[in-house]
Design an enzyme around this catalytic site. Structure first.
Site, mmCIF file in Angstrom:
data_model
loop_
_atom_site.group_PDB
_atom_site.id
_atom_site.type_symbol
_atom_site.label_atom_id
_atom_site.label_comp_id
_atom_site.label_asym_id
_atom_site.label_seq_id
_atom_site.Cartn_x
_atom_site.Cartn_y
_atom_site.Cartn_z
ATOM 1 N N SER A 8 10.214 7.614 3.052
ATOM 2 C CA SER A 8 9.342 7.484 4.306
ATOM 3 C C SER A 8 9.880 8.506 5.350
ATOM 4 O O SER A 8 10.993 8.332 5.965
ATOM 5 C CB SER A 8 9.787 6.050 4.690
ATOM 6 O OG SER A 8 8.957 5.887 6.154
ATOM 7 N N HIS A 33 6.121 9.378 1.625
ATOM 8 C CA HIS A 33 5.293 8.230 2.467
ATOM 9 C C HIS A 33 5.172 8.974 3.950
ATOM 10 O O HIS A 33 6.207 9.129 4.301
ATOM 11 C CB HIS A 33 6.133 7.213 2.315
ATOM 12 C CG HIS A 33 5.519 5.975 2.813
ATOM 13 N ND1 HIS A 33 4.552 5.231 1.992
ATOM 14 C CD2 HIS A 33 5.646 5.168 4.063
ATOM 15 C CE1 HIS A 33 4.380 4.088 2.870
ATOM 16 N NE2 HIS A 33 5.016 4.014 4.028
ATOM 17 N N ASP A 35 3.898 7.503 7.583
ATOM 18 C CA ASP A 35 3.297 6.384 8.381
ATOM 19 C C ASP A 35 2.324 6.692 9.431
ATOM 20 O O ASP A 35 3.171 7.648 10.410
ATOM 21 C CB ASP A 35 4.574 5.699 8.836
ATOM 22 C CG ASP A 35 5.088 4.769 7.776
ATOM 23 O OD1 ASP A 35 6.438 5.052 7.546
ATOM 24 O OD2 ASP A 35 4.532 4.108 6.576
ATOM 25 N N MET A 37 0.584 5.426 12.728
ATOM 26 C CA MET A 37 0.441 4.236 13.458
ATOM 27 C C MET A 37 -0.347 4.604 14.893
ATOM 28 O O MET A 37 -0.171 5.516 15.431
ATOM 29 C CB MET A 37 1.849 3.604 14.120
ATOM 30 C CG MET A 37 2.913 3.476 12.992
ATOM 31 S SD MET A 37 4.162 2.783 13.408
ATOM 32 C CE MET A 37 5.052 2.646 11.657
ATOM 33 N N HIS A 66 0.076 6.038 4.957
ATOM 34 C CA HIS A 66 -0.011 4.786 5.184
ATOM 35 C C HIS A 66 -0.493 4.624 6.602
ATOM 36 O O HIS A 66 0.081 4.807 7.495
ATOM 37 C CB HIS A 66 1.546 4.176 5.038
ATOM 38 C CG HIS A 66 1.396 2.861 5.238
ATOM 39 N ND1 HIS A 66 2.683 1.970 5.701
ATOM 40 C CD2 HIS A 66 0.494 1.668 5.540
ATOM 41 C CE1 HIS A 66 2.681 0.783 6.126
ATOM 42 N NE2 HIS A 66 1.160 0.567 5.695
ATOM 43 N N MET A 68 -1.478 2.479 9.477
ATOM 44 C CA MET A 68 -1.463 1.312 10.000
ATOM 45 C C MET A 68 -2.321 1.457 11.366
ATOM 46 O O MET A 68 -1.826 1.692 12.436
ATOM 47 C CB MET A 68 0.147 1.203 10.485
ATOM 48 C CG MET A 68 0.906 0.814 9.263
ATOM 49 S SD MET A 68 2.591 0.709 9.388
ATOM 50 C CE MET A 68 2.962 2.348 8.991
ATOM 51 N N MET A 137 3.364 -4.895 1.960
ATOM 52 C CA MET A 137 4.351 -4.899 2.791
ATOM 53 C C MET A 137 5.548 -5.765 2.859
ATOM 54 O O MET A 137 5.194 -7.099 2.939
ATOM 55 C CB MET A 137 3.941 -4.833 4.134
ATOM 56 C CG MET A 137 2.833 -3.717 4.464
ATOM 57 S SD MET A 137 3.863 -2.312 4.549
ATOM 58 C CE MET A 137 5.048 -2.400 5.912
ATOM 59 N N ASP A 176 7.299 -1.567 0.664
ATOM 60 C CA ASP A 176 7.404 -0.878 1.735
ATOM 61 C C ASP A 176 8.243 -1.778 2.907
ATOM 62 O O ASP A 176 7.717 -2.755 3.258
ATOM 63 C CB ASP A 176 6.296 -0.297 2.218
ATOM 64 C CG ASP A 176 6.229 0.818 3.403
ATOM 65 O OD1 ASP A 176 5.291 1.013 4.211
ATOM 66 O OD2 ASP A 176 7.698 0.959 3.854
HETATM 67 C C1 DX5 Z 1 7.196 0.349 8.583
HETATM 68 C C2 DX5 Z 1 6.814 1.470 7.715
HETATM 69 C C3 DX5 Z 1 7.891 1.904 6.651
HETATM 70 C C4 DX5 Z 1 9.185 2.148 7.325
HETATM 71 C C5 DX5 Z 1 10.421 1.931 6.238
HETATM 72 O O1 DX5 Z 1 6.041 -0.148 9.093
HETATM 73 O O2 DX5 Z 1 5.668 1.364 6.973
HETATM 74 O O3 DX5 Z 1 7.538 2.883 5.718
HETATM 75 O O4 DX5 Z 1 9.337 3.452 7.541
HETATM 76 O O5 DX5 Z 1 11.409 1.999 6.817
HETATM 77 P P1 DX5 Z 1 12.898 0.915 6.413
HETATM 78 O O6 DX5 Z 1 13.095 1.442 4.918
HETATM 79 O O7 DX5 Z 1 13.918 1.362 7.260
HETATM 80 O O8 DX5 Z 1 12.338 -0.380 6.482
HETATM 81 ZN ZN ZN Z 2 4.753 2.633 5.433
#
Ligand code: DX5
Ligand code: ZN
Length: 224
Positions: A8, A33, A35, A37, A66, A68, A137, A176
């Site tokens: 990630s 990965h 993310d 947001m 990903h 979100m 998740m 995740d």
């Molecule tokens: C959280 C993200 C994850 C996050 C995981 O919303 O989707 O990808 O980066 O980080 P850890 O492994 O620290 O939970």
């Molecule tokens: Zn994620």
């Protein structure tokens, strides 16, 4: 199916991004990965299309995007998605989910539906023809460093059984959130295939990223 690792990048040290990607190339990770947001679907902001473009220019490792974000279908066109990538949209965020998955497929990428911990597994029953991956998740999305929602371990096993019962045993399960080495072993036993590695396993201060990634791989390969 051999376990796959998807580090990630929101957890990475952005001052050392090039060295980070090189370490993952040496470690042979299957995805990166990323993310995204929007501050609405989740109460946080992280990376964006320019970051994805930068990573795309750096490496041939497929992207595991990903989203979100509310209404992901409105923003897909902003990202340099290509064949072999995974694009996960949240079931809770897409009113026209089946059409959104078709959009992702039309880009040549692997369509994936992400489910928050409270979202039942049967909510994807009517799009099983349209997806390659289900992203379960294991924390409530939005931040790195959160603690596992314990009930999600049972949810992974239920998802695995449900997909097989429905005749979709080839759909991969990605997990995740708080994927520590210990949690990853339990999740793999429950049926997980793709592991998002973040602050719980490989991104630790003053530690060797390549070594931690190889150690994580060893953890999830031991029971394969
Ligand atoms: C959280 C993200 C994850 C996050 C995981 O919303 O989707 O990808 O980066 O980080 P850890 O492994 O620290 O939970
Ligand atoms: Zn994620």
């Amino acid at each position: 199916m051999a376990a796959k690792i998807s580090p990630s990048l929101m957890c990475a040290d952005f001052r050392r991004l090039e060295q980070t990607v090189e370490a993952f190339e040496r470690a042979g990770v299957e995805y990166l990965h990323i993310d995204i947001m929007d501050g609405r679907f989740v109460p946080n902001f992280t990376l964006g299309p320019d970051f994805v473009r930068t990573i795309r220019e750096m490496t041939a490792i497929p992207i595991d995007l990903h989203l979100m974000v509310e209404r992901p279908e409105d923003h897909l066109h902003l990202f340099p998605v290509r064949g072999g990538d995974i694009v996960s949209v949240h079931q809770e965020a897409s009113v026209h989910l089946q059409r959104t998955l078709q959009q992702i497929k039309a880009l040549g990428a692997r369509p994936s539906v992400a489910l928050n911990p409270a979202t039942p597994i049967y909510t994807i029953d009517d799009v099983l023809d349209d997806l390659d991956v289900v992203l379960v998740m294991t924390v409530n999305p939005g931040f790195a460093g959160q603690k596992l929602v314990p009930a999600t371990l049972r949810k992974i096993a239920n998802m695995k059984r449900h997909l097989a019962d429905m005749g979709y045993g080839d759909v991969e399960i990605e997990v995740d959130g708080n994927i520590s080495n210990e949690n990853a072993v339990k999740m793999q036993a429950a049926g997980a295939d793709i592991f998002v590695a973040g602050t719980s396993s490989i991104f630790k201060k003053n530690a060797d990223l390549l070594e931690l990634t190889e150690r994580f791989r060893a953890s999830i390969s031991s029971i394969a």
